[in-house]
Design a protein around this motif. Structure first.
Motif, PDB file in Angstrom:
ATOM      1  N   VAL A  77      18.258  -5.550  16.247  1.00 51.01           N
ATOM      2  CA  VAL A  77      18.679  -5.786  16.934  1.00 51.01           C
ATOM      3  C   VAL A  77      18.256  -4.755  18.526  1.00 51.01           C
ATOM      4  N   GLY A  78      18.503  -3.749  18.038  1.00 52.24           N
ATOM      5  CA  GLY A  78      17.520  -2.407  18.815  1.00 52.24           C
ATOM      6  C   GLY A  78      19.345  -1.798  19.672  1.00 52.24           C
ATOM      7  N   HIS A  79      20.365  -1.820  19.319  1.00 53.95           N
ATOM      8  CA  HIS A  79      21.361  -1.385  19.920  1.00 53.95           C
ATOM      9  C   HIS A  79      21.154  -0.222  19.167  1.00 53.95           C
ATOM     10  N   GLN A  80      20.876   0.641  18.211  1.00 49.81           N
ATOM     11  CA  GLN A  80      20.783   1.502  17.407  1.00 49.81           C
ATOM     12  C   GLN A  80      19.378   2.077  17.421  1.00 49.81           C
ATOM     13  N   ALA A  81      18.626   1.723  19.038  1.00 50.55           N
ATOM     14  CA  ALA A  81      17.455   2.043  18.289  1.00 50.55           C
ATOM     15  C   ALA A  81      17.484   3.909  19.693  1.00 50.55           C
ATOM     16  N   TYR A  82      18.264   4.115  19.675  1.00 50.94           N
ATOM     17  CA  TYR A  82      18.043   5.260  20.785  1.00 50.94           C
ATOM     18  C   TYR A  82      17.627   6.321  20.425  1.00 50.94           C
ATOM     19  N   PRO A  83      18.071   6.893  19.021  1.00 52.18           N
ATOM     20  CA  PRO A  83      17.887   8.081  18.460  1.00 52.18           C
ATOM     21  C   PRO A  83      15.979   7.616  18.264  1.00 52.18           C
ATOM     22  N   HIS A  84      15.660   6.313  17.343  1.00 45.02           N
ATOM     23  CA  HIS A  84      14.802   6.141  17.260  1.00 45.02           C
ATOM     24  C   HIS A  84      13.163   6.718  18.418  1.00 45.02           C
ATOM     25  N   LYS A  85      13.959   6.108  19.678  1.00 44.53           N
ATOM     26  CA  LYS A  85      13.023   5.944  21.538  1.00 44.53           C
ATOM     27  C   LYS A  85      12.658   7.640  21.440  1.00 44.53           C
ATOM     28  N   ILE A  86      13.862   8.248  20.680  1.00 39.49           N
ATOM     29  CA  ILE A  86      14.131  10.276  20.963  1.00 39.49           C
ATOM     30  C   ILE A  86      12.869  10.720  20.248  1.00 39.49           C
ATOM     31  N   LEU A  87      13.177   9.511  18.702  1.00 45.78           N
ATOM     32  CA  LEU A  87      11.931  10.581  18.266  1.00 45.78           C
ATOM     33  C   LEU A  87      10.253   9.995  18.155  1.00 45.78           C
ATOM     34  N   THR A  88       9.954   9.332  18.961  1.00 42.06           N
ATOM     35  CA  THR A  88       8.838   8.905  18.940  1.00 42.06           C
ATOM     36  C   THR A  88       7.947   8.170  20.576  1.00 42.06           C
TER      37      THR A  88
END
Length: 651
Positions: A77-88
């Protein structure tokens, strides 16, 4: 505006390779800073909140251990991907998330190499990860594919279809089950973490393989006894029997917020030579923010909010009731007098209004989880037995159950009622959630009745119509947000099937609207009248069956006929055009037919108003179509602009 928190460790990280240069002792501080930075940024922009807070440590551990982006990390889904975006590499763009020209609220392939797969619908990650893992295996590459999927998304059958096929990936596939619906007491968590480290280690694999080799030399009875003993022991300790039966090596459950537990387990998994592995991680949704953890559904997605109090910023007073609330209210009223009415939702009780229905009729309310296919066929079974199922599903999610709509409902002509929420463009969620295609794919089906509400009062009438219609399947669609502010009738009456209505009469231009653009059609008529062009506005109400008498009358008595809809090519306008051509009505006439619909492309997120303007479906653009059809091109002067600004919808 609250000051951005200080983040000395996070400031050293732009890409995951920067994170991997840090020591394990730094990771706790990195996770804390990612969480505080995310809370701050979402408080400024709004967006998905609770799910991201729950996977901060998991995200840090995955990027620390695995060699992303070469190892493919897929977030379901990607709802939980905000920390992933911050680190990438996207930290500085987080304030643009879900806005026009900004970051998507989900993972998106064209946004970053670290997003190998994009999705706004759930339960796709294992299938996609399996494809990537098999590709790595076929190419002789060592890279892994890591699919992170939530316990809610695991309720969808597609996840199990993928897992049943996962043995083909060899040791390239890792599934991380992010379970945020259970908790581990500290002592149990420590024991589980120890067992998980042992079970995921290469030494345990070797011992286990030796045991298999020994048992293979034993008699059949002893071999089976040994196998069952091991399976039973592992099932008791880890709960992994189901996953092992599907061919996965199960590890867990482990505390998803304890980096001392996560990192060594993922290192063992990374270095494993065994087949596909499932790591069961337990997390807390909304972790680290009291309002996100205490009110998980409310803080799943948020508007801008105060970091200290958690209070979400409110917009202006509502001008009209929300369409979803109107649907729920009318369905409740109908159900009071008809005990055959039941409501079905697929994991969206709040979003569809079914949660309101449940308060009155808990025994007649069914949330089937993320299982739209099952929801539709379940409704078909109820319809077979004389019940009146209302299947309330967002337009974008009904796409997932199209075969069931065709095969299990339409072919059998069963009276299943489809309440289709979020019709048209939906704003910040972008192309993955746009309700663009339902009229096209439903109106193509024989014996399907398809309605679209032009205002909130007509939505009530359509609910009533669906209750009384028993001759086959019937659907009604309605947009997100507020209605037009029309007066509600004292008594709700069902509509005559296949009959539209004329809201204002003229003799030069005819605007035939279907659905949520009716207010814009009425504004356009005001502006055209101000320019001396007598204009009719008709609300089709039905995309199928068409009101052919109304269409004939509009075609015969106007120079220009414009159809307006918030749907894709092949929808309402195509059906009108097909009828006019097929019936020979256009032969020998000078009628100028124009079809206004959504453009043949996927529109990125923006405000709904901006998206509709980009789509060409606003009042000024309807006026422009009419003027061009008549050979006039004088919309741009100040008088025309003033005319439009003063135009008011009257329904």
């Amino acid at each position: 505006m609250t000051n951005r928190p200080e983040t000395p460790h996070l400031d050293q990280i732009t890409w995951p390779e920067d994170l991997r240069r840090m020591t394990p002792g730094d990771l706790r501080a990195v996770a804390d800073e990612v969480r505080s930075d995310m809370i701050w940024s979402v408080s400024q922009t709004g967006g998905h909140f609770g799910a991201g807070l729950g996977v901060v440590e998991l995200t840090v551990a995955l990027h620390y251990v695995f060699n992303t982006p070469h190892d493919r990390l897929i977030w379901d889904v990607g709802h939980q991907a905000y920390p992933h975006k911050i680190l990438t590499g996207r930290r500085e763009r987080m304030l643009s998330i879900r806005q026009g020209g900004g970051l998507s609220g989900f993972t998106k392939r064209k946004e970053s190499d670290y997003d190998p797969f994009g999705a706004g619908h759930s339960s796709t990650s294992i299938s996609a990860g399996l494809g990537m893992a098999v590709a790595s295996k076929l190419a002789g590459r060592p890279e892994k594919a890591i699919a992170v999927i939530g316990d809610g998304a695991m309720s969808a059958g597609m996840a199990y279809e993928a897992m049943n096929n996962a043995h083909q990936a060899g040791n390239r596939l890792v599934v991380v089950l992010n379970d945020n619906d259970m908790s581990i007491a500290p002592a149990v968590g420590a024991l589980s973490a120890y067992l998980s480290r042992v079970l995921s280690s290469q030494s345990y694999h070797s011992i286990r393989d030796i045991g298999k080799m020994v048992t293979s030399r034993l008699g059949r009875t002893l071999k089976e006894t040994a196998r069952r003993a091991e399976e039973y022991a592992r099932g008791m300790v880890t709960g992994g029997t189901l996953f092992e039966e599907l061919g996965f090596y199960y590890v867990g459950p482990i505390d998803g917020h304890n980096l001392d537990h996560l990192v060594p387990v993922f290192e063992n998994v990374r270095d494993s030579g065994n087949g596909p592995i499932l790591v069961h991680v337990v997390t807390e949704k909304g972790r680290g923010h009291p309002f996100g953890s205490e009110h998980k559904e409310k803080y799943h997605a948020v508007k801008k909010f105060d970091v200290v109090t958690g209070e979400q910023k409110k917009g202006g007073p509502a001008k009209a009731p929300q369409y979803t609330a109107v649907f729920a209210e009318q369905l409740i009223e109908e159900a009071k007098d008809d005990d055959k009415i039941v409501a079905i939702t697929a994991a969206m009780p709040g979003g569809t209004g079914v949660s309101d229905f449940e308060k009155h009729f808990p025994d007649r309310t069914f949330d089937v989880g993320i299982a739209e296919q099952h929801a539709v066929t379940f409704a078909a079974g109820l319809a077979c037995e004389g019940y009146k199922p209302f299947t309330a599903i967002y337009s974008t999610f009904l796409q997932r159950a199209y075969d069931q709509v065709v095969h299990d409902v339409a072919i059998q002509n069963l009276p299943v009622r489809f309440a289709i929420d979020r019709a048209g463009l939906v704003g910040a969620d972008g192309s993955t959630h746009a309700g663009s295609f339902d009229v096209t794919y439903l109106a193509a089906l024989p014996n399907m009745v398809v309605m679209a509400a032009g205002d909130e009062a007509d939505l009530k009438r359509m609910v009533k119509t669906a209750v009384e219609y028993n001759d086959g399947p019937i659907a009604f669609r309605y947009p997100r947000g507020e209605g037009l502010g029309v007066d509600m009738p004292d008594e709700i009456e069902a509509l005559e099937i296949g009959k539209g209505r004329v809201l204002r009469a003229g003799d030069k231009v005819a605007i035939l609207s279907l659905g949520g653009r009716l207010g814009e059609a009425l504004k356009a008529a005001e502006a055209l009248e101000a320019r001396g062009l007598s204009t009719t506005v008709a609300d089709a109400r039905f995309a199928k069956p068409l009101d052919t008498a109304l269409i004939r009358d509009l075609a015969a008595n106007h120079e220009v006929l414009i159809t307006v809809e918030e749907g894709s090519i092949g929808g309402f306008g195509a059906h009108v055009s097909d009828y006019l051509v097929g019936a020979g009505i256009l032969d020998g006439t000078d009628l100028k037919l124009r079809i206004m619909k959504l453009p043949d492309l996927y529109q990125d997120q923006d405000s709904p108003d901006a998206m509709y303007e980009a789509a060409g479906l606003t009042a000024p653009q309807i006026v422009e179509q009419a003027l061009k059809a008549l050979g006039r091109n004088d919309l741009s002067d100040a008088t025309a602009a003033a005319d439009l600004a003063g135009g008011k919808a009257r329904a």
